[in-house]
Structure formats: structure tokens, C-alpha cells
Design a protein around this motif. Structure first.
Motif, PDB file in Angstrom:
ATOM      1  N   SER A  23       0.820  -1.214   0.000  1.00 21.76           N
ATOM      2  CA  SER A  23       0.000   0.000   0.000  1.00 21.76           C
ATOM      3  C   SER A  23       0.854   1.264   0.000  1.00 21.76           C
ATOM      4  N   ALA A  24       1.984   1.225   0.707  1.00 15.41           N
ATOM      5  CA  ALA A  24       2.844   2.406   0.847  1.00 15.41           C
ATOM      6  C   ALA A  24       3.983   2.441  -0.166  1.00 15.41           C
ATOM      7  N   HIS A  25       4.032   1.468  -1.072  1.00 13.06           N
ATOM      8  CA  HIS A  25       5.102   1.375  -2.077  1.00 13.06           C
ATOM      9  C   HIS A  25       6.482   1.272  -1.430  1.00 13.06           C
ATOM     10  N   ARG A  26       6.537   0.608  -0.274  1.00  8.72           N
ATOM     11  CA  ARG A  26       7.811   0.442   0.420  1.00  8.72           C
ATOM     12  C   ARG A  26       8.535  -0.787  -0.102  1.00  8.72           C
ATOM     13  N   ARG A  86      10.460 -16.373   5.255  1.00  7.24           N
ATOM     14  CA  ARG A  86      10.872 -16.578   6.638  1.00  7.24           C
ATOM     15  C   ARG A  86      10.875 -15.271   7.438  1.00  7.24           C
ATOM     16  N   GLU A  87      11.281 -14.197   6.792  1.00  2.66           N
ATOM     17  CA  GLU A  87      11.312 -12.882   7.442  1.00  2.66           C
ATOM     18  C   GLU A  87      10.951 -11.835   6.404  1.00  2.66           C
ATOM     19  N   ALA A  88      10.343 -10.750   6.857  1.00  3.85           N
ATOM     20  CA  ALA A  88      10.029  -9.633   5.968  1.00  3.85           C
ATOM     21  C   ALA A  88      10.162  -8.332   6.749  1.00  3.85           C
ATOM     22  N   ARG A  89      10.847  -7.397   6.141  1.00  7.53           N
ATOM     23  CA  ARG A  89      11.044  -6.092   6.798  1.00  7.53           C
ATOM     24  C   ARG A  89      10.872  -5.002   5.750  1.00  7.53           C
ATOM     25  N   ALA A  90      10.005  -4.043   6.043  1.00  5.94           N
ATOM     26  CA  ALA A  90       9.812  -2.913   5.134  1.00  5.94           C
ATOM     27  C   ALA A  90      10.945  -1.921   5.318  1.00  5.94           C
ATOM     28  N   LEU A  91      11.578  -1.523   4.224  1.00  6.47           N
ATOM     29  CA  LEU A  91      12.657  -0.549   4.258  1.00  6.47           C
ATOM     30  C   LEU A  91      12.087   0.870   4.157  1.00  6.47           C
ATOM     31  N   GLU A  92      12.939   1.843   4.447  1.00  2.00           N
ATOM     32  CA  GLU A  92      12.506   3.233   4.317  1.00  2.00           C
ATOM     33  C   GLU A  92      12.345   3.629   2.856  1.00  2.00           C
ATOM     34  N   GLU A  93      13.046   2.954   1.974  1.00  2.00           N
ATOM     35  CA  GLU A  93      13.024   3.271   0.543  1.00  2.00           C
ATOM     36  C   GLU A  93      11.655   2.978  -0.066  1.00  2.00           C
ATOM     37  N   THR A  94      11.204   3.862  -0.925  1.00  3.48           N
ATOM     38  CA  THR A  94       9.987   3.626  -1.688  1.00  3.48           C
ATOM     39  C   THR A  94      10.352   3.486  -3.167  1.00  3.48           C
ATOM     40  N   ALA A  95       9.453   2.860  -3.919  1.00  8.44           N
ATOM     41  CA  ALA A  95       9.693   2.638  -5.343  1.00  8.44           C
ATOM     42  C   ALA A  95       8.437   2.948  -6.125  1.00  8.44           C
ATOM     43  N   THR A 109      17.515 -17.441   0.770  1.00  5.55           N
ATOM     44  CA  THR A 109      18.305 -16.341   0.228  1.00  5.55           C
ATOM     45  C   THR A 109      17.698 -15.027   0.691  1.00  5.55           C
ATOM     46  N   ASP A 110      18.513 -13.991   0.674  1.00  4.96           N
ATOM     47  CA  ASP A 110      18.035 -12.653   1.003  1.00  4.96           C
ATOM     48  C   ASP A 110      17.651 -11.951  -0.289  1.00  4.96           C
ATOM     49  N   ARG A 111      16.469 -11.367  -0.303  1.00  6.43           N
ATOM     50  CA  ARG A 111      15.964 -10.684  -1.502  1.00  6.43           C
ATOM     51  C   ARG A 111      15.531  -9.267  -1.154  1.00  6.43           C
ATOM     52  N   THR A 112      15.813  -8.349  -2.059  1.00  4.31           N
ATOM     53  CA  THR A 112      15.254  -7.006  -1.990  1.00  4.31           C
ATOM     54  C   THR A 112      14.194  -6.929  -3.070  1.00  4.31           C
ATOM     55  N   VAL A 113      12.972  -6.640  -2.659  1.00  3.89           N
ATOM     56  CA  VAL A 113      11.823  -6.795  -3.550  1.00  3.89           C
ATOM     57  C   VAL A 113      10.969  -5.527  -3.544  1.00  3.89           C
ATOM     58  N   GLU A 114      10.588  -5.096  -4.745  1.00  2.00           N
ATOM     59  CA  GLU A 114       9.598  -4.028  -4.890  1.00  2.00           C
ATOM     60  C   GLU A 114       8.229  -4.695  -5.033  1.00  2.00           C
ATOM     61  N   PRO A 115       7.359  -4.611  -4.030  1.00  2.00           N
ATOM     62  CA  PRO A 115       6.070  -5.326  -4.098  1.00  2.00           C
ATOM     63  C   PRO A 115       5.152  -4.750  -5.175  1.00  2.00           C
ATOM     64  N   LEU A 116       4.527  -5.649  -5.944  1.00  2.00           N
ATOM     65  CA  LEU A 116       3.645  -5.242  -7.041  1.00  2.00           C
ATOM     66  C   LEU A 116       2.199  -5.654  -6.824  1.00  2.00           C
ATOM     67  N   GLY A 117       1.974  -6.749  -6.087  1.00  2.00           N
ATOM     68  CA  GLY A 117       0.609  -7.215  -5.884  1.00  2.00           C
ATOM     69  C   GLY A 117       0.599  -8.586  -5.243  1.00  2.00           C
ATOM     70  N   PHE A 118      -0.600  -9.168  -5.164  1.00  2.00           N
ATOM     71  CA  PHE A 118      -0.771 -10.503  -4.593  1.00  2.00           C
ATOM     72  C   PHE A 118      -1.526 -11.384  -5.579  1.00  2.00           C
ATOM     73  N   LEU A 119      -1.209 -12.659  -5.559  1.00  2.00           N
ATOM     74  CA  LEU A 119      -1.965 -13.668  -6.285  1.00  2.00           C
ATOM     75  C   LEU A 119      -2.542 -14.642  -5.271  1.00  2.00           C
ATOM     76  N   GLY A 120      -3.820 -14.935  -5.407  1.00  2.00           N
ATOM     77  CA  GLY A 120      -4.455 -15.895  -4.525  1.00  2.00           C
ATOM     78  C   GLY A 120      -4.925 -17.104  -5.315  1.00  2.00           C
ATOM     79  N   ALA A 121      -4.428 -18.293  -4.968  1.00  2.00           N
ATOM     80  CA  ALA A 121      -4.830 -19.539  -5.616  1.00  2.00           C
ATOM     81  C   ALA A 121      -4.777 -20.632  -4.555  1.00  2.00           C
ATOM     82  N   ASP A 122      -4.171 -21.801  -4.875  1.00  2.00           N
ATOM     83  CA  ASP A 122      -3.984 -22.819  -3.846  1.00  2.00           C
ATOM     84  C   ASP A 122      -3.119 -22.276  -2.718  1.00  2.00           C
TER      85      ASP A 122
END
Length: 235
Positions: free
Chosen positions: A146-149, A199-208, A163-176
Motif C-alpha cells: 500500500s505504501a510502495h515500500r 521466513r522474514e520480511a522487513r519494510a525498508l525506508e526506501e519507496t519505489a 536467500t536474502d531478496r530485496t523486492v519491490e512489491p507489485l501485488g498478490f496472487l491468490g490460488a492454492d
């Protein structure tokens, strides 16, 4: 009148006289409880999302914003129970807490007779629940979207290798399974992340800036995905 019934009645009392305020003392006399009890009730309503605010001054009190509440709904007890059953299916998804809050708002504005009938019907329905404590992870992901974080994820693949990933969230898919869809900076492309493998998720200060959501870049295993606003006619 038990506390739940009093909370519903408080909302309806304030809706009926809005935009005029009601003092805590007046409400306490109306419902036969102490002023402290009424103030605790009003605080609980505010925390649950009811648009309730206090007006200062000698003639002040508490007011519900009618523009942000629903009038009594012509919804049947069976429809209310069906909503509860459907919303239970969102447990463990990014919208579980929001679903519960929405259902409480619907129940709060139903007429008392229909609400009581819905409560009696719901008491005859049993649903399996996960005994594990709900995770804050889905809420973190939804808030970041929602906040484009940008998110920092610790993600495990199908073999369990993390693995550690830096991800720009785009949306959700709901299925199985539910997936977070995002632009993965490690892979330089759109990827789907199963929520139960994060396993872990942390919102960064950076927005995209939001990128276009192109599902053709994903292997959707034959699923035909339809936007929620089209599926249910959001207007």
C-alpha cells in the motif's frame, strides 16, 4: 445488555444524533454504566476503526462521522454468516485482519434483531482453526504494498534453501497458495514469493514507483487470474 451489545448500541446512538455530540456522562446514564466504562468502550470502538472523535468544550462530546459509516443494512442473518465463513478463508493472507475489521463494521450496523439471529446461526457453525499464533508477516507485506515500500525478504525455495531478496512489491496472487508478486532485484525480474516460504520480511525506508504488473513473466501453472475489482464490480 452485555458489552458487545452495548458497543453496537453506542454506534447506533451516535449515528442517530450525528453531527451532534453525546457526552460520556450522558451515554453512561443512557446505558446504565459508569463514565469510565463508556470511555473504555469508546476507545475500543476507535481502535477497531469506527470513525469516532471527541469535540471539546462544555457542549462537546463524542461524534460518529456519518459519511464514513454505514446505515442499518438490509442483510439477512444467513448472509452475515456466509460473509463470516468466506472471510475465515482469508486466515494467513495479507487481508485477514482487514477482513475481521470489515465484518465487525457490518455487524455493528445491522438491526439488533437480525444481528442476534446472525449470532445464533453463527453459534451453530464450526470451523477448523490453526492453533498456531497468527503471524504479523501478511500485514507487513500488505502495508508495504500500500505504501510502495521496498521489502527485504528472507525467502526459502522449494528445496528449503534461503536467500536474502530485496523486492519491490507489485501485488498478490491468490490460488492454492497466496503469493507476493514483486520485482526481485537479485533476479532482475518479476517473481512470485509464496507467503508460507517467506521466513522474514522487513519494510525498508526506501519507496519505489509502482511498475506495471505483467503476469506473463510468471509461470502461473494454468491459472487464469482476474483482477479483484473486475471480479466483484468495484466502483
Amino acid at each position: 445488555m452485555n458489552r458487545t451489545e452495548r458497543l453496537y448500541a453506542l454506534v447506533e446512538e451516535l449515528r442517530a444524533v450525528s453531527p451532534r455530540p453525546r457526552s460520556a456522562r450522558w451515554l453512561a446514564e443512557r446505558f446504565g454504566v459508569s463514565t469510565r466504562t463508556i470511555e473504555r468502550d469508546l476507545s475500543a470502538l476507535q481502535q477497531s476503526g469506527v470513525p469516532l472523535y471527541a469535540e471539546p468544550g462544555r457542549s462537546g462530546g463524542y461524534v460518529v462521522d456519518k459519511d464514513h459509516t454505514l446505515p442499518p443494512l438490509t442483510i439477512t442473518p444467513a448472509e452475515a454468516a456466509a460473509l463470516a465463513v468466506a472471510l475465515h478463508g482469508l486466515s494467513g493472507t495479507p487481508f485477514a485482519a482487514d477482513a475481521r475489521a470489515a465484518l465487525h463494521k457490518v455487524l455493528a450496523v445491522m438491526p439488533e434483531r437480525e444481528r442476534q439471529a446472525a449470532r445464533e446461526l453463527a453459534g451453530r457453525i464450526r470451523l477448523a482453526v490453526n492453533p498456531a499464533r497468527p503471524s504479523a508477516l501478511p500485514h507487513t507485506l500488505r502495508e508495504a504494498l500500500s505504501a510502495h515500500r521496498v521489502l527485504h525478504l528472507r525467502y526459502a525455495d522449494a528445496r528449503g534453501e534461503a536467500t536474502d531478496r530485496t523486492v519491490e512489491p507489485l501485488g498478490f496472487l491468490g490460488a492454492d497458495h497466496w503469493y507476493l508478486i514483486g520485482w526481485c532485484r537479485l533476479r532482475s525480474g518479476v517473481r512470485g514469493f509464496r507467503l508460507d516460504r517467506i521466513r522474514e520480511a522487513r519494510a525498508l525506508e526506501e519507496t519505489a514507483e509502482p511498475r506495471p504488473l505483467d503476469l506473463s513473466e510468471l509461470d502461473t501453472l494454468g491459472w487464469d487470474f482476474v483482477p479483484l475489482d473486475e471480479l466483484y464490480g468495484f466502483a
